[in-house]
Scaffold this motif. Structure first.
Motif, mmCIF file in Angstrom:
data_model
loop_
_atom_site.group_PDB
_atom_site.id
_atom_site.type_symbol
_atom_site.label_atom_id
_atom_site.label_comp_id
_atom_site.label_asym_id
_atom_site.label_seq_id
_atom_site.Cartn_x
_atom_site.Cartn_y
_atom_site.Cartn_z
ATOM 1 N N SER A 1 -1.480 -2.990 -0.627
ATOM 2 C CA SER A 1 -1.096 -4.171 0.136
ATOM 3 C C SER A 1 -0.111 -3.811 1.243
ATOM 4 O O SER A 1 -0.141 -4.388 2.321
ATOM 5 C CB SER A 1 -0.486 -5.215 -0.802
ATOM 6 N N ARG A 2 0.775 -2.804 0.961
ATOM 7 C CA ARG A 2 1.765 -2.429 1.977
ATOM 8 C C ARG A 2 1.072 -1.775 3.186
ATOM 9 O O ARG A 2 1.398 -2.060 4.327
ATOM 10 C CB ARG A 2 2.791 -1.476 1.372
ATOM 11 N N SER A 3 0.105 -0.892 2.923
ATOM 12 C CA SER A 3 -0.581 -0.234 4.029
ATOM 13 C C SER A 3 -1.416 -1.240 4.818
ATOM 14 O O SER A 3 -1.563 -1.131 6.030
ATOM 15 C CB SER A 3 -1.455 0.908 3.512
ATOM 16 N N THR A 4 -1.935 -2.245 4.129
ATOM 17 C CA THR A 4 -2.697 -3.279 4.833
ATOM 18 C C THR A 4 -1.784 -4.066 5.766
ATOM 19 O O THR A 4 -2.123 -4.351 6.909
ATOM 20 C CB THR A 4 -3.356 -4.246 3.830
ATOM 21 N N THR A 5 -0.564 -4.350 5.270
ATOM 22 C CA THR A 5 0.407 -5.063 6.106
ATOM 23 C C THR A 5 0.762 -4.234 7.327
ATOM 24 O O THR A 5 0.833 -4.735 8.446
ATOM 25 C CB THR A 5 1.680 -5.370 5.294
ATOM 26 N N ASN A 6 0.974 -2.932 7.125
ATOM 27 C CA ASN A 6 1.294 -2.054 8.249
ATOM 28 C C ASN A 6 0.158 -2.031 9.262
ATOM 29 O O ASN A 6 0.385 -2.042 10.465
ATOM 30 C CB ASN A 6 1.566 -0.629 7.747
ATOM 31 N N ALA A 7 -1.072 -2.004 8.765
ATOM 32 C CA ALA A 7 -2.216 -1.963 9.667
ATOM 33 C C ALA A 7 -2.292 -3.238 10.497
ATOM 34 O O ALA A 7 -2.556 -3.204 11.693
ATOM 35 C CB ALA A 7 -3.501 -1.786 8.863
ATOM 36 N N VAL A 8 -2.029 -4.365 9.862
ATOM 37 C CA VAL A 8 -2.063 -5.635 10.579
ATOM 38 C C VAL A 8 -0.964 -5.681 11.626
ATOM 39 O O VAL A 8 -1.178 -6.076 12.769
ATOM 40 C CB VAL A 8 -1.914 -6.814 9.590
ATOM 41 N N ALA A 9 0.244 -5.214 11.258
ATOM 42 C CA ALA A 9 1.367 -5.214 12.196
ATOM 43 C C ALA A 9 1.069 -4.286 13.362
ATOM 44 O O ALA A 9 1.370 -4.596 14.506
ATOM 45 C CB ALA A 9 2.641 -4.775 11.482
ATOM 46 N N HIS A 10 0.461 -3.131 13.050
ATOM 47 C CA HIS A 10 0.141 -2.186 14.118
ATOM 48 C C HIS A 10 -0.884 -2.779 15.068
ATOM 49 O O HIS A 10 -0.781 -2.646 16.273
ATOM 50 C CB HIS A 10 -0.398 -0.897 13.505
ATOM 51 N N ARG A 11 -1.881 -3.470 14.496
ATOM 52 C CA ARG A 11 -2.916 -4.057 15.335
ATOM 53 C C ARG A 11 -2.312 -5.137 16.234
ATOM 54 O O ARG A 11 -2.636 -5.250 17.405
ATOM 55 C CB ARG A 11 -4.026 -4.662 14.468
#
Ligand code: ZN
Length: 62
Positions: free
Chosen positions: A3-13
């Motif tokens: 879930s943390r990496s998914t959040t990072n990916a969304v923030a990066h996008r």
């Protein structure tokens, strides 16, 4: 972890989308090209004009 990496990916996008939008805003700058002038016009939105500091050309914005 997942879930943390998914959040990072969304923030990066989201941040890269913001960068893209800023690049588009810069791409809308007006190119002078008066008598072969190779500079960008300085846009004055309050006065509704675009001015070239190199050749002195002034154009009204629509
Ligand atoms: Zn010019």
């Amino acid at each position: 972890m997942l879930s943390r990496s998914t959040t990072n990916a969304v923030a990066h996008r989201a941040s890269s989308m913001r960068r893209m939008r800023r690049r588009v805003a810069q791409a809308t700058r007006l190119y002078c090209s008066t008598n072969g002038c190779t500079s960008f016009l300085i846009i004055d939105e309050t006065a509704g004009i675009a001015h070239c500091e190199i050749c002195g050309y002034t154009r009204r914005l629509n």
